[in-house]
Design a protein around this motif. Structure first.
Motif, short mmCIF file in Angstrom:
data_model
loop_
_atom_site.label_atom_id
_atom_site.label_comp_id
_atom_site.label_asym_id
_atom_site.label_seq_id
_atom_site.Cartn_x
_atom_site.Cartn_y
_atom_site.Cartn_z
N TRP A 287 0.77 -1.25 -0.21
CA TRP A 287 -0.01 -0.05 0.06
C TRP A 287 0.84 1.45 0.24
N ARG B 85 0.77 5.67 -0.83
CA ARG B 85 -0.17 6.92 -1.01
C ARG B 85 0.67 8.00 -1.50
N ARG C 200 4.98 9.71 -4.27
CA ARG C 200 4.50 8.37 -3.67
C ARG C 200 5.27 7.87 -2.60
N VAL D 102 3.31 2.81 2.74
CA VAL D 102 2.30 3.06 3.77
C VAL D 102 2.80 1.68 4.55
N ASP E 13 -2.85 12.34 6.86
CA ASP E 13 -2.97 10.77 6.05
C ASP E 13 -3.83 11.22 4.82
N ALA F 206 -4.76 11.73 1.08
CA ALA F 206 -3.88 11.09 -0.03
C ALA F 206 -4.50 10.29 -0.84
N TYR G 217 -4.63 6.71 -2.28
CA TYR G 217 -3.94 5.28 -1.68
C TYR G 217 -3.99 4.54 -2.75
N TYR G 218 -2.82 3.65 -3.05
CA TYR G 218 -2.73 2.73 -4.04
C TYR G 218 -2.31 1.39 -3.54
N GLY H 118 -6.05 3.66 -7.53
CA GLY H 118 -5.89 4.51 -6.42
C GLY H 118 -7.37 4.87 -5.88
N GLN I 9 -9.16 7.94 -3.16
CA GLN I 9 -9.01 9.05 -2.44
C GLN I 9 -9.42 9.04 -0.88
#
Length: 125
Positions: free
Chosen positions: A36, A38, A45, A48, A89, A91, A93-94, A118, A120
Motif C-alpha cells: 500500500w 499513498r 508517492r 504505507v 493521512d 492522499a 492510496y494505491y 487509487g 482518495q
C-alpha cells in the motif's frame, strides 16, 4: 494478467477509521508481496504498508500502530485498516503487487510492477 482494484476511500474526520480494499486478480498472496502506497497532494508517492508472501507485514513510520493489513484469501482481497486518522493521512492510496520484491526494497514503489487506480482518502474536520 494481474489486476488490482482499490475501494473504500472517502471523506472522514480526524480520529475516524476507514478500511480500504484491494481486490486482486491474477495474484496469489503466498507468492506476491502486496503493498500500500499513498501520494499526498503535491508530494511523491510514499510507502504505507506491505504484506510479504510469507505473511510478514511492514509499516511506514507515520502509520505504524494505527494501520494494519489483513487478507481474505477466499475473496483474493487485501485490506488496509486505518485507525486514528489524521489530516496528514490525506492522499490517494494505491495498492501494488509484485512477485520479486526483496525485503530491503519493500518500501520502494519502483519495485512493484502492478498498480491499482487509487482511491482518495481525505481527512478533514
Amino acid at each position: 494478467q494481474v489486476q488490482l482494484v482499490e475501494s473504500g476511500g472517502g471523506l472522514v474526520h480526524p480520529g475516524d477509521s476507514l478500511r480500504l480494499s484491494c481486490a486482486a486478480s491474477g495474484v496469489t498472496f503466498n507468492t506476491y508481496t502486496m503493498g500500500w502506497f499513498r501520494q499526498p497532494p503535491g508530494k511523491e508517492r510514499e510507502f504505507v504498508a506491505a504484506r510479504r508472501y510469507n505473511g510478514h507485514t511492514y509499516f511506514g513510520d507515520s502509520v505504524r500502530g494505527r494501520f494494519s493489513i489483513s487478507k481474505d484469501s477466499a475473496k483474493n482481497t487485501i485490506y488496509l485498516q486505518m485507525n486514528s486518522l489524521k489530516p496528514e493521512d490525506t492522499a490517494v492510496y494505491y495498492c501494488a503487487a509484485d512477485r520479486g520484491v526483496i525485503l530491503s526494497s519493500i518500501r520502494d514503489p519502483r519495485q512493484y510492477d502492478y498498480w491499482g487506480q487509487g482511491t482518495q482518502v481525505t481527512v478533514s474536520s
